[in-house]
Enzyme design. Structure first.
Site, PDB file in Angstrom:
ATOM      1  N   CYS A 180      -6.803  23.828 -84.681  1.00 62.96           N
ATOM      2  CA  CYS A 180      -5.423  24.280 -84.759  1.00 62.96           C
ATOM      3  C   CYS A 180      -4.437  23.134 -84.489  1.00 62.96           C
ATOM      4  CB  CYS A 180      -5.096  25.399 -83.774  1.00 62.96           C
ATOM      5  SG  CYS A 180      -6.199  26.796 -83.891  1.00 62.96           S
TER       6      CYS A 180
ATOM      7  N   ARG B 299      -6.372  19.831 -88.942  1.00 65.18           N
ATOM      8  CA  ARG B 299      -6.893  20.437 -87.718  1.00 65.18           C
ATOM      9  C   ARG B 299      -7.314  21.889 -87.916  1.00 65.18           C
ATOM     10  NH1 ARG B 299      -5.468  17.419 -83.345  1.00 65.18           N
ATOM     11  NH2 ARG B 299      -5.870  19.177 -81.984  1.00 65.18           N
TER      12      ARG B 299
ATOM     13  N   TRP C 173      -7.376  27.153 -87.064  1.00 63.32           N
ATOM     14  CA  TRP C 173      -8.822  27.122 -87.330  1.00 63.32           C
ATOM     15  C   TRP C 173      -9.392  28.221 -86.439  1.00 63.32           C
ATOM     16  CZ3 TRP C 173     -13.441  26.258 -84.639  1.00 63.32           C
ATOM     17  CH2 TRP C 173     -14.560  25.977 -85.432  1.00 63.32           C
TER      18      TRP C 173
ATOM     19  N   ASN D  44      -3.167  26.113 -79.248  1.00 64.71           N
ATOM     20  CA  ASN D  44      -4.374  25.425 -79.703  1.00 64.71           C
ATOM     21  C   ASN D  44      -5.319  25.357 -78.514  1.00 64.71           C
ATOM     22  OD1 ASN D  44      -6.277  23.619 -80.768  1.00 64.71           O
ATOM     23  ND2 ASN D  44      -5.100  21.849 -80.105  1.00 64.71           N
ATOM     24  N   GLY D  45      -6.516  25.940 -78.655  1.00 59.11           N
ATOM     25  CA  GLY D  45      -7.482  25.938 -77.550  1.00 59.11           C
ATOM     26  C   GLY D  45      -8.130  27.299 -77.434  1.00 59.11           C
TER      27      GLY D  45
ATOM     28  N   GLU E  97     -25.916   9.470 -91.188  1.00 61.11           N
ATOM     29  CA  GLU E  97     -24.485   9.579 -91.461  1.00 61.11           C
ATOM     30  C   GLU E  97     -24.250   9.972 -92.922  1.00 61.11           C
ATOM     31  OE1 GLU E  97     -21.916   9.990 -89.927  1.00 61.11           O
ATOM     32  OE2 GLU E  97     -20.272   9.350 -91.206  1.00 61.11           O
TER      33      GLU E  97
ATOM     34  N   LYS F 100     -22.256  13.351 -94.212  1.00 57.29           N
ATOM     35  CA  LYS F 100     -21.102  13.282 -95.132  1.00 57.29           C
ATOM     36  C   LYS F 100     -21.322  14.196 -96.326  1.00 57.29           C
ATOM     37  CE  LYS F 100     -18.644  11.884 -93.268  1.00 57.29           C
ATOM     38  NZ  LYS F 100     -18.779  11.263 -91.981  1.00 57.29           N
TER      39      LYS F 100
ATOM     40  N   GLU G  64     -21.041  17.963 -95.373  1.00 55.93           N
ATOM     41  CA  GLU G  64     -19.747  18.525 -94.968  1.00 55.93           C
ATOM     42  C   GLU G  64     -18.736  18.631 -96.091  1.00 55.93           C
ATOM     43  OE1 GLU G  64     -17.729  16.643 -91.653  1.00 55.93           O
ATOM     44  OE2 GLU G  64     -18.304  14.657 -92.285  1.00 55.93           O
TER      45      GLU G  64
ATOM     46  N   HIS H 158     -45.281  13.275 -92.234  1.00 58.81           N
ATOM     47  CA  HIS H 158     -45.728  14.173 -91.165  1.00 58.81           C
ATOM     48  C   HIS H 158     -45.201  15.589 -91.370  1.00 58.81           C
ATOM     49  CE1 HIS H 158     -47.555  10.878 -89.000  1.00 58.81           C
ATOM     50  NE2 HIS H 158     -46.464  10.172 -89.253  1.00 58.81           N
TER      51      HIS H 158
ATOM     52  N   LYS I 260     -10.743  18.797 -88.132  1.00 59.51           N
ATOM     53  CA  LYS I 260     -10.892  17.378 -87.784  1.00 59.51           C
ATOM     54  C   LYS I 260     -11.265  17.180 -86.317  1.00 59.51           C
ATOM     55  CE  LYS I 260     -10.413  12.934 -88.557  1.00 59.51           C
ATOM     56  NZ  LYS I 260     -11.567  12.331 -89.252  1.00 59.51           N
TER      57      LYS I 260
HETATM   58  O1  M6R Z   1     -13.031  12.880 -82.838  1.00 58.97           O
HETATM   59  P1  M6R Z   1     -14.498  12.723 -82.630  1.00 58.97           P
HETATM   60  O2  M6R Z   1     -14.989  11.371 -83.076  1.00 58.97           O
HETATM   61  O3  M6R Z   1     -14.933  13.003 -81.225  1.00 58.97           O
HETATM   62  O4  M6R Z   1     -15.172  13.792 -83.570  1.00 58.97           O
HETATM   63  C1  M6R Z   1     -16.562  13.968 -83.569  1.00 58.97           C
HETATM   64  C2  M6R Z   1     -17.012  14.842 -84.712  1.00 58.97           C
HETATM   65  O5  M6R Z   1     -16.417  16.107 -84.635  1.00 58.97           O
HETATM   66  C3  M6R Z   1     -16.676  14.211 -86.069  1.00 58.97           C
HETATM   67  O6  M6R Z   1     -17.227  12.943 -86.208  1.00 58.97           O
HETATM   68  C4  M6R Z   1     -17.203  15.118 -87.213  1.00 58.97           C
HETATM   69  O7  M6R Z   1     -18.595  15.130 -87.210  1.00 58.97           O
HETATM   70  C5  M6R Z   1     -16.668  14.633 -88.559  1.00 58.97           C
HETATM   71  N1  M6R Z   1     -16.274  15.768 -89.343  1.00 58.97           N
HETATM   72  C6  M6R Z   1     -17.653  13.871 -89.339  1.00 58.97           C
HETATM   73  O8  M6R Z   1     -17.202  13.489 -90.589  1.00 58.97           O
END
Ligand code: M6R
Length: 608
Positions: free
Chosen positions: A2, A27, A74, A100-101, A481, A485, A488, A504, A603
């Site tokens: 949010c 957010r 969110w 937000n929270g 990584e 990517k 997501e 394995h 985010k």
């Molecule tokens: O702000 P942060 O680096 O703590 O965020 C961590 C993860 O939430 C963030 O890296 C998330 O996995 C991204 N969407 C990856 O692309």
């Protein structure tokens, strides 16, 4: 999770709130709303869906007034719907709140408020806040918000308006980000700087449980005891353009292209051959470094993957044992920590709830904490003992790219800094690594010039439902990584495996046409990796191999080959991740996905 904004001034609030929310949509974006005071009349417009839906509504029925609050959501408590969207307002329409929270004791508060005659319209935790403020309201909004907050448990950044005090926004934060913007005869609150950067560069950073009272006369900061707080103004030096798309179709592709620059920025004045690594805000002494017997690196998502590389390079260069762990697990498993433990948290936003909780736990148990973060003044930067800022600039796309490469640079710098202090490797080797690091921006640039192989590969494969990423050593860290990517933003299921582990079990999933993306950039492991590629090829996989220039022999084994410039093994993740970022981007584009706003994601994850 949010985004919230608030405005008090002489201009119309509505366009300012909407513009702010558009910068915070990263957010959360499943509903949006505003509450604006028109004299002593409080008008609320909110609806399910993207901000564009709210804009359409406001175009049809504009809201007038120069004081207001706004929210982009969110969902946590209650599905995305008109009713559950913020602001939440009292039944008599006098008090509105954006939040937000998570209010962890909301069920208890809700039941208690119901006994006092309050009715609830939504399924959210937030709705208890306007009712609580109303319950305590006795002619002073600030006082009522303070009393309400004293009853609340959990995390919150809130903005409150009340039609009985129509020139005022009251706000407060705890464990959720909130900044205050100071303009000319106007002031702002926001969850993040880009939301207000077109209006002011002067801000107050808030600590937990600090209250903000914004009126036409200015801004007052108050402690929870009600005492006025004096705070230095933080002047934002980066440009609003840095948070705009700048001619690119999406923030993600813009941020991928910014990588050569941000790699350079993060190293500038810190890495110089022949000179010790200079890390300004890291005050740990040589004696303290010598005393460390274990390092924990704790982070989430992409930042965790940077930590996996960190473990490898710190152990290799500084010879200190490193454990890497996801923050959400670390905090609940009673880890062994003492004064000889060094905790390192990595967080782009510096606000991730799990990472922050792990940091606090480690501090409580006596560990020294280094934070690697991209956001100046973020919670982790303020609570850690030492900070290393990554200079990636604002990262807006939900999928992290440029923050990751700068986190990798941070890992190398910290590893070299420890190695210099502990003298675990020769000065010549240290200098050689530094010189090679300084070539990384140019090498990253070269990879970006060579997008065609990736585009061709994605055009042929985007309709697949599953993919595998393989690698050994640091290529495995990068594979993780790449796999995240892809998942997501393109919603293609993928798995990352260490090349030697596949046989394995997971090799059972390889059949004719299965897509495998194999990294083979590590010189020492090249032949072993080629053997692993042969194992999947024999079972019918369609393989894209990524290796360094000069290893043309890979073409005998793979279906498509992609070359990155030759780079020292330990530094290769900085360069080899870029094709994987591009791969996920073009897969998502081919599939018509909303790259910058992937479904179900936000985010910053500021809730558990
Ligand atoms: O702000 P942060 O680096 O703590 O965020 C961590 C993860 O939430 C963030 O890296 C998330 O996995 C991204 N969407 C990856 O692309």
């Amino acid at each position: 999770m949010c985004g919230i904004v608030g405005f008090v001034g002489k201009r119309e609030a509505s366009p300012i709130l909407i513009e702010g929310l558009s910068k915070l949509e990263y957010r959360g974006y499943d509903s949006a709303g505003v509450a604006i005071l028109d004299g002593d009349k409080l008008n609320v417009t909110k609806c399910k869906g993207r901000l564009a839906n709210l804009e359409d509504k406001l175009e049809t029925t504009p809201l007038k007034g120069c004081v207001g609050i706004g929210h982009t959501r969110w969902a946590t408590h209650g599905e995305p719907s008109d009713l559950n969207s913020h602001p939440h307002t009292t039944e008599d329409g006098t008090i509105s709140v954006v939040h937000n929270g998570i209010i962890e004791n909301y069920i208890h508060l809700r039941e208690w408020l119901m006994t006092k005659g309050y009715n609830f319209a939504s399924e959210t935790d937030t709705e208890v806040i306007p009712h609580l403020v109303d319950y305590f309201y006795d002619g002073d909004l600030t006082d009522a918000v303070m009393k309400a907050v004293a009853k609340m448990e959990g995390s919150y950044a809130i903005g409150v308006v009340c039609s009985k005090e129509p020139d005022k926004v009251v706000a407060v934060r705890k464990d959720s980000p909130l900044i205050v913007g100071l303009g000319k005869e106007e002031s702002f609150i926001a969850s993040d700087i880009p939301a207000i950067l077109n209006h002011t560069r002067d801000i107050y950073l808030l600590n937990d449980k600090e209250f903000v009272v914004m009126t036409k006369d200015g801004v007052k900061l108050l402690s929870e005891e009600g005492e006025e707080i004096k705070r230095d103004i933080y002047h934002v030096t980066w440009n609003a353009d840095a948070a705009e798309k700048g001619g690119f179709e999406h923030f993600m592709i813009k941020e991928i292209h910014e990588q050569p620059k941000v790699i350079k920025d993060t190293m500038t004045s810190r890495i110089m051959p022949g000179k010790p690594v200079t890390l300004d805000d890291i005050k740990i002494t040589k004696e303290q470094i010598e005393n460390i017997d274990k390092i924990y690196i704790v982070a989430c998502g992409t930042a965790y993957h940077a930590g996996v590389v960190g473990k490898y390079v710190i152990e290799k260069l500084a010879r200190i044992p490193v454990e890497i762990e996801v923050a959400s697990e670390f905090r609940y498993r009673d880890p062994i920590i003492n004064e000889r433990t060094l905790m390192m948290v990595i967080s782009q936003s510096g606000e991730t709830a799990d990472t922050l909780a792990a940091l606090r736990e480690a501090k409580k148990q006596g560990a020294r904490v280094i934070a690697v973060t991209n956001v100046v003044g973020s919670s982790v930067s303020r609570e850690a003992d030492d900070v290393l800022y990554t200079w990636a600039g604002p990262e807006i796309a939900v999928a992290s790219t440029k923050a990751y490469v700068t986190q990798l640079i941070a890992m190398y710098m910290i590893a070299l800094f420890f190695a210099e202090n502990k003298k675990t490797i020769s000065e010549e080797t240290i200098d050689q690594i530094k010189k090679e690091m300084l070539t990384l921006p140019e090498k990253a640039e070269k990879v970006l010039e060579n997008k065609e192989t990736i585009q061709k590969f994605t055009a042929k494969t985007y309709m697949h439902k599953d993919m595998f990423f393989l690698g050994r050593g640091l290529d495995y860290a990068v594979a993780m990584e790449g796999s995240l990517k892809l998942k997501e933003i393109s919603y293609i299921h993928s798995e990352a495996y260490a090349g030697g582990e596949l046989k394995h079990g997971p090799i059972a999933l390889i059949e004719k046409g299965t897509i495998v993306i194999a990294g083979a950039t590590q010189e020492d492991l090249f032949d072993k990796m080629v053997s692993n590629i042969k194992e999947v090829k024999t079972r019918g996989a369609n393989v894209l191999g990524i290796t360094c220039e000069g290893h043309d022999e890979i073409e005998k084994t793979v279906d498509s080959a992609l070359y990155i410039p030759k780079v020292m093994d330990i530094l290769s993740p900085v360069v080899s991740v870029i094709p994987l970022q591009l791969l996920s981007y073009y897969m998502a584009i081919q599939k018509g996905c909303d790259v910058d706003k992937p479904r179900n994601l936000a985010k910053s994850v500021t809730v558990e």
